[in-house]
Design an enzyme around this catalytic site. Structure first.
Site, PDB file in Angstrom:
ATOM      1  N   HIS A 168       0.832  -1.219   0.000  1.00 33.61           N
ATOM      2  CA  HIS A 168       0.000   0.000   0.000  1.00 33.61           C
ATOM      3  C   HIS A 168       0.862   1.262   0.000  1.00 33.61           C
ATOM      4  CE1 HIS A 168      -3.046  -2.939   0.899  1.00 33.61           C
ATOM      5  NE2 HIS A 168      -3.967  -2.025   0.694  1.00 33.61           N
ATOM      6  N   ILE A 213      -5.336   2.666   6.156  1.00 31.40           N
ATOM      7  CA  ILE A 213      -6.703   2.921   6.615  1.00 31.40           C
ATOM      8  C   ILE A 213      -7.584   3.024   5.381  1.00 31.40           C
ATOM      9  CG2 ILE A 213      -6.432   5.456   6.618  1.00 31.40           C
ATOM     10  CD1 ILE A 213      -8.170   5.495   9.190  1.00 31.40           C
ATOM     11  N   CYS A 214      -8.853   2.632   5.535  1.00 28.79           N
ATOM     12  CA  CYS A 214      -9.777   2.728   4.410  1.00 28.79           C
ATOM     13  C   CYS A 214     -10.148   4.206   4.227  1.00 28.79           C
ATOM     14  CB  CYS A 214     -11.008   1.871   4.693  1.00 28.79           C
ATOM     15  SG  CYS A 214     -12.218   1.966   3.376  1.00 28.79           S
ATOM     16  N   GLN A 231      -5.738   6.525  -6.036  1.00 29.39           N
ATOM     17  CA  GLN A 231      -5.833   7.957  -6.362  1.00 29.39           C
ATOM     18  C   GLN A 231      -7.238   8.489  -6.023  1.00 29.39           C
ATOM     19  OE1 GLN A 231      -3.815  10.331  -7.925  1.00 29.39           O
ATOM     20  NE2 GLN A 231      -5.486  11.795  -8.144  1.00 29.39           N
TER      21      GLN A 231
HETATM   22  N1  LIG Z   1      -1.886   3.668   3.100  1.00 23.26           N
HETATM   23  C1  LIG Z   1      -3.186   3.497   2.820  1.00 23.26           C
HETATM   24  O1  LIG Z   1      -4.034   3.426   3.692  1.00 23.26           O
HETATM   25  N2  LIG Z   1      -3.500   3.424   1.513  1.00 23.26           N
HETATM   26  C2  LIG Z   1      -4.762   3.318   1.048  1.00 23.26           C
HETATM   27  N3  LIG Z   1      -5.965   3.435   1.763  1.00 23.26           N
HETATM   28  C3  LIG Z   1      -6.947   3.478   0.861  1.00 23.26           C
HETATM   29  O2  LIG Z   1      -8.146   3.607   1.117  1.00 23.26           O
HETATM   30  N4  LIG Z   1      -6.441   3.378  -0.400  1.00 23.26           N
HETATM   31  C4  LIG Z   1      -5.091   3.277  -0.340  1.00 23.26           C
HETATM   32  O3  LIG Z   1      -4.277   3.178  -1.240  1.00 23.26           O
END
Ligand SMILES: NC(=O)N[C@H]1NC(=O)NC1=O
Length: 192
Positions: A83, A137-138, A101
């Site tokens: 991520h 995190i979402c 994005q």
């Molecule tokens: N670091 C991280 O939480 N990345 C993400 N979270 C999210 O909702 N999309 C991502 O790419």
């Protein structure tokens, strides 16, 4: 397109559409394809969860000449490491995946003040130094203020707790990405 259409997809087609439901981990989607036929879209998600849960997290201690040797098993951490940082280098350089994005933009991370960006960068760095993987995190379920608050709070956690929280967030991101694919492709789930 409906569940039948998904069930009749080649793995190449399935990967084209569902390949990034877990950020930069198409191997998971590729493995889940083997579970066809799916009787609901929830089964796609279940397949993802089972794959993730099958990855090791434990820290093992082996004894050698009465010395304890620690061998870390890092499967789940690997998923977190795929991520991108929130409001990080990839956002600035325009190299984020389309999904990330959109999620980061929705949470307001593309319009941070320079002070906010500096603070987030500092917290992200502290987090990675402590845990060895990025803060996840979402973003679709948060906004920039919540992200800052959660990041500060989660920095205090124990690494084993934080790993589980991060993986839970990955699952939430996956759920919303699948929903988005279904919505955009008129793939309305009967039960998810
Ligand atoms: N670091 C991280 O939480 N990345 C993400 N979270 C999210 O909702 N999309 C991502 O790419």
């Amino acid at each position: 397109m409906d569940l039948d259409a998904v069930n009749s997809m080649s793995y190449e087609q399935f990967l084209d559409i569902f390949g990034n439901i877990i950020e930069k981990c198409p191997i998971i989607t590729a493995a889940v394809w083997s579970r066809r036929p799916f009787s609901s879209f929830g089964e796609v998600e279940d397949g993802v969860h089972e794959f993730i849960e099958s990855l090791p997290i434990s820290v093992e201690f082996l004894e050698e000449n009465s010395h304890k040797i620690c061998t870390k098993k890092q499967g789940k951490e690997g998923i977190l490491r795929c991520h991108p940082d929130l409001a990080g280098r990839e956002l600035t350089s325009g190299t984020l995946t389309m999904e990330s994005q959109e999620e980061q933009r929705g949470a307001g991370l593309t319009s941070l003040t320079s002070q906010e960006r500096e603070r987030l960068t500092l917290l992200n760095t502290q987090y990675k130094e402590k845990f060895g993987f990025p803060f996840v995190i979402c973003a679709k379920m948060a906004d920039k203020d919540k992200i800052m608050r959660e990041l500060s709070a989660r920095l205090q956690n124990d690494p084993s707790v934080e790993l589980l929280i991060g993986i839970d967030e990955v699952k939430k991101i996956c759920h919303l990405r699948i929903q988005d694919i279904l919505r955009k492709g008129s793939l309305l789930p009967t039960k998810l």
